[in-house]
Design an enzyme around this catalytic site. Sequence first.
Site, PDB file in Angstrom:
ATOM      1  N   GLY A  43      66.539 -72.158 -64.517  1.00 51.69           N
ATOM      2  CA  GLY A  43      65.207 -71.588 -64.354  1.00 51.69           C
ATOM      3  C   GLY A  43      65.128 -70.284 -63.597  1.00 51.69           C
ATOM      4  O   GLY A  43      64.275 -69.453 -63.872  1.00 51.69           O
ATOM      5  N   GLU A  98      65.653 -69.519 -56.376  1.00 51.62           N
ATOM      6  CA  GLU A  98      65.096 -70.605 -57.186  1.00 51.62           C
ATOM      7  C   GLU A  98      63.827 -70.130 -57.873  1.00 51.62           C
ATOM      8  O   GLU A  98      63.126 -69.249 -57.371  1.00 51.62           O
ATOM      9  CB  GLU A  98      64.812 -71.801 -56.279  1.00 51.62           C
ATOM     10  CG  GLU A  98      64.171 -72.989 -56.938  1.00 51.62           C
ATOM     11  CD  GLU A  98      65.013 -73.664 -58.016  1.00 51.62           C
ATOM     12  OE1 GLU A  98      65.291 -73.005 -59.041  1.00 51.62           O
ATOM     13  OE2 GLU A  98      65.343 -74.837 -57.859  1.00 51.62           O
ATOM     14  N   ASP A  99      63.527 -70.730 -59.024  1.00 49.96           N
ATOM     15  CA  ASP A  99      62.325 -70.343 -59.756  1.00 49.96           C
ATOM     16  C   ASP A  99      61.058 -70.897 -59.111  1.00 49.96           C
ATOM     17  O   ASP A  99      60.088 -70.187 -58.928  1.00 49.96           O
ATOM     18  CB  ASP A  99      62.407 -70.754 -61.233  1.00 49.96           C
ATOM     19  CG  ASP A  99      62.679 -72.236 -61.452  1.00 49.96           C
ATOM     20  OD1 ASP A  99      62.874 -72.996 -60.480  1.00 49.96           O
ATOM     21  OD2 ASP A  99      62.711 -72.651 -62.629  1.00 49.96           O
ATOM     22  N   ASP A 102      58.607 -77.135 -56.001  1.00 49.00           N
ATOM     23  CA  ASP A 102      57.593 -78.094 -56.434  1.00 49.00           C
ATOM     24  C   ASP A 102      57.548 -79.232 -55.412  1.00 49.00           C
ATOM     25  O   ASP A 102      56.997 -79.070 -54.333  1.00 49.00           O
ATOM     26  CB  ASP A 102      57.950 -78.561 -57.847  1.00 49.00           C
ATOM     27  CG  ASP A 102      56.853 -79.317 -58.559  1.00 49.00           C
ATOM     28  OD1 ASP A 102      55.744 -79.434 -58.021  1.00 49.00           O
ATOM     29  OD2 ASP A 102      57.115 -79.800 -59.672  1.00 49.00           O
ATOM     30  N   PHE A 151      51.369 -76.791 -64.700  1.00 46.90           N
ATOM     31  CA  PHE A 151      52.699 -76.784 -65.293  1.00 46.90           C
ATOM     32  C   PHE A 151      52.875 -75.426 -65.947  1.00 46.90           C
ATOM     33  O   PHE A 151      52.154 -75.081 -66.877  1.00 46.90           O
ATOM     34  CB  PHE A 151      52.888 -77.916 -66.308  1.00 46.90           C
ATOM     35  CG  PHE A 151      54.335 -78.115 -66.639  1.00 46.90           C
ATOM     36  CD1 PHE A 151      55.105 -78.979 -65.889  1.00 46.90           C
ATOM     37  CD2 PHE A 151      54.929 -77.412 -67.666  1.00 46.90           C
ATOM     38  CE1 PHE A 151      56.459 -79.142 -66.161  1.00 46.90           C
ATOM     39  CE2 PHE A 151      56.275 -77.569 -67.947  1.00 46.90           C
ATOM     40  CZ  PHE A 151      57.043 -78.437 -67.194  1.00 46.90           C
ATOM     41  N   ARG A 164      61.371 -70.106 -71.828  1.00 52.01           N
ATOM     42  CA  ARG A 164      61.954 -69.355 -70.718  1.00 52.01           C
ATOM     43  C   ARG A 164      61.862 -67.840 -70.939  1.00 52.01           C
ATOM     44  O   ARG A 164      61.802 -67.071 -69.994  1.00 52.01           O
ATOM     45  CB  ARG A 164      63.437 -69.704 -70.540  1.00 52.01           C
ATOM     46  CG  ARG A 164      63.717 -71.096 -70.055  1.00 52.01           C
ATOM     47  CD  ARG A 164      65.223 -71.265 -69.778  1.00 52.01           C
ATOM     48  NE  ARG A 164      65.620 -72.639 -69.627  1.00 52.01           N
ATOM     49  CZ  ARG A 164      65.513 -73.341 -68.506  1.00 52.01           C
ATOM     50  NH1 ARG A 164      64.990 -72.782 -67.441  1.00 52.01           N
ATOM     51  NH2 ARG A 164      65.915 -74.599 -68.453  1.00 52.01           N
TER      52      ARG A 164
END
Length: 178
Positions: A43, A98-99, A102, A151, A164
Site C-alpha cells: 500500500g 505506511e499508507d 487504521d 474505506f 491502487r
Amino acid sequence: MLDVVKEVLISEEELKQRVAELGKQISEDYRGEDVVLVCVLKGAVMFFSDLARHITGNVTLDFISCSSYGSSTVSSGVVRILKDLDRPVEGKNVVVVEDIVDTGTTLHYLLKNLKSRNAKSVRLAALLNKPDRRKVDVHVDYQGFVIPDYFVVGYGLDYDEKYRQLPYVGVLKEEVYQ
C-alpha cells in the site's frame, strides 16, 4: 473518476504538495545523518517513492510486507510478516513509511519489532491517519492527512488488490465491498 469511487477525498495536487512538505521535514530532522526508509508493501509504495524523491541527504531504501487484513476490509488482529527487510537496521535511523494508520495493530507490532532490532531511532511516516478506528495507540511522527472512517482507495491503497493506481485518494462506494 472510476465508477467505484463515491468521491475524491484527497486530490492528486494535494497529495503532491503534502508529500513534498513531509520530505522537507524529514530532511531537516535528519540533517547530516543517514536514514533507512522502510516501505510497508504494498500500500505505501506510491507514497514511499514520491516521499523518497523529496528527502535530501544519505537515504537507503528497504521493504517489508506484513498484513492483518488479507482480502477483508476489517483487520483480523493477527499480524504476519510476509517479507522481511533485506539488511539489518541495528544502529540506524529508520523511518517506516505506511499508507494508512487504521486500527494501529499492524504498525504497533511492526514498530515494536524494528525497535527490538536495536535501531538508533524508529519513526513513522503515514500518508493517512484514521484515529476513529484506533484500537492500539500508535504515534505518527510524519502525518499526511487525518481522514474520517471511510474505506479509501487510490495512491497505493486498495480493495482486494484493486484501485491502487488511482492518482488520488477516493472513498470507495459501499456496494463494492459489501
